[in-house]
Write a protein that holds these residues in place. Structure first.
Motif, short mmCIF file in Angstrom:
data_model
loop_
_atom_site.label_atom_id
_atom_site.label_comp_id
_atom_site.label_asym_id
_atom_site.label_seq_id
_atom_site.Cartn_x
_atom_site.Cartn_y
_atom_site.Cartn_z
N ILE A 148 7.87 -4.28 4.16
CA ILE A 148 8.74 -5.33 4.68
C ILE A 148 9.71 -5.69 3.57
O ILE A 148 9.31 -6.20 2.53
N CYS A 185 0.67 -5.18 3.39
CA CYS A 185 2.11 -5.35 3.48
C CYS A 185 2.72 -5.23 2.09
O CYS A 185 2.34 -5.97 1.17
N PRO A 239 11.71 -9.88 8.70
CA PRO A 239 10.71 -8.81 8.87
C PRO A 239 9.29 -9.34 8.78
O PRO A 239 8.38 -8.83 9.46
#
Length: 296
Positions: A120, A39, A276
């Motif tokens: 994100i 991420c 998110p």
């Protein structure tokens, strides 16, 4: 993971300079071999908080703050929570591309399989209520083209930004009726700049005025653009080139039809930035649960 650069086979040692790791001096397989999800987000502090959040969500025993594996450099941060890497990428595609390439090499050297990448982050919305999460079903440049353009050896190269439609829908399916925020699919415009590139009139340089700005914003909306940021195009193009499943999931911090600057209080902005993360964490937990069921 496949090796995407034959020249790397000629290196005795590959220094991942910007995260202070090496495929020879560090045991990357032992450290990162179990990684399944990466991420990316802009700020190192935000990604440190996300590492703590996902660690809690996965029920991992975390004693103290997460370790920054790129701690020997101050350029980027790399945190790990079980099978999840939480990585800062800075602002804009140039900054993102550096860490993206080194993370791709890291997961290759670590022998990872079936890794999924996410960005994100935050964005400016067009006609959306601030705090809305947009999962990008299409990403375009300032000319509304789905290509990341770069110059290599003096020649302009177009890298297609092909979105993984299945992954986008799986993220949309992770929304809940009880959510306090909205989650939608949309087209994301990736700008080269925060000010002029996004039509703002409050930068140090500006040769247009409000009427021109609103005319442009309306034309974007008519072409399906829902939000703007500065990394999605490069991120999706590089995921596609590397044959890595990837998706962009950003919250809108303002409606650009209402203004150029942020006036929302910091506490609410911080809350919005978690939206998110919540959506992606649901996806991660769901996929890990499926893996456990398949192996049981």
């Amino acid at each position: 993971m496949k090796l995407l650069n034959e020249n790397l086979k000629l290196l005795e040692e590959d220094h991942l300079y910007h995260i202070a790791l090496s495929n020879v001096q560090d045991n990357l397989r032992e450290l990162f071999g179990d990684v399944k999800f990466v991420c990316f987000g802009g700020q190192s502090t935000r990604m440190e908080k996300f590492a703590s959040f996902i660690s809690h969500e996965l029920g991992l025993d975390a004693s103290g703050p997460p370790k920054n594996y790129a701690g020997n450099t101050d350029r980027y941060a790399v945190y790990k929570a079980g099978p999840v890497l939480s990585v800062s990428h800075g602002i804009g595609i140039p900054s993102l591309s550096i860490i993206f390439q080194e993370i791709v090499k890291l997961v290759y050297y670590a022998g990872c399989h079936g890794v999924t990448f996410f960005r994100i982050g935050t964005s400016g919305g067009l006609g959306l209520e601030p705090g809305t999460v947009v999962v990008s079903e299409r990403v375009v440049n300032g000319a509304l083209e789905p290509f990341y353009k770069m110059v290599v050896l003096g020649k302009t190269v177009d890298r297609p930004a092909v979105v993984d439609e299945t992954l986008v829908q799986e993220l949309i399916d992770c929304r809940l009726n009880t959510d306090t925020f909205k989650t939608v699919k949309g087209t994301t415009l990736c700008a080269d700049d925060f000010y002029e590139g996004q039509g703002r009139i409050d930068g140090a340089f500006c040769e247009h005025f409000d009427d021109e700005k609103f005319q442009w914003l309306r034309s974007l909306q008519e072409n399906g653009v829902t939000n703007m940021e500065m990394e999605s195009l490069g991120f999706i193009a590089m995921c596609h080139r590397a044959n890595i499943k990837g998706a962009v999931c950003c919250v809108t911090l303002l409606d650009r039809f209402e203004g150029d600057g942020l006036t929302t209080n910091r506490k609410l902005l911080s809350e919005w930035q978690t939206y998110p993360q919540i959506l992606v964490s649901r996806y991660i937990k769901q996929k890990l649960a499926e893996t456990v069921n398949e192996n049981s």
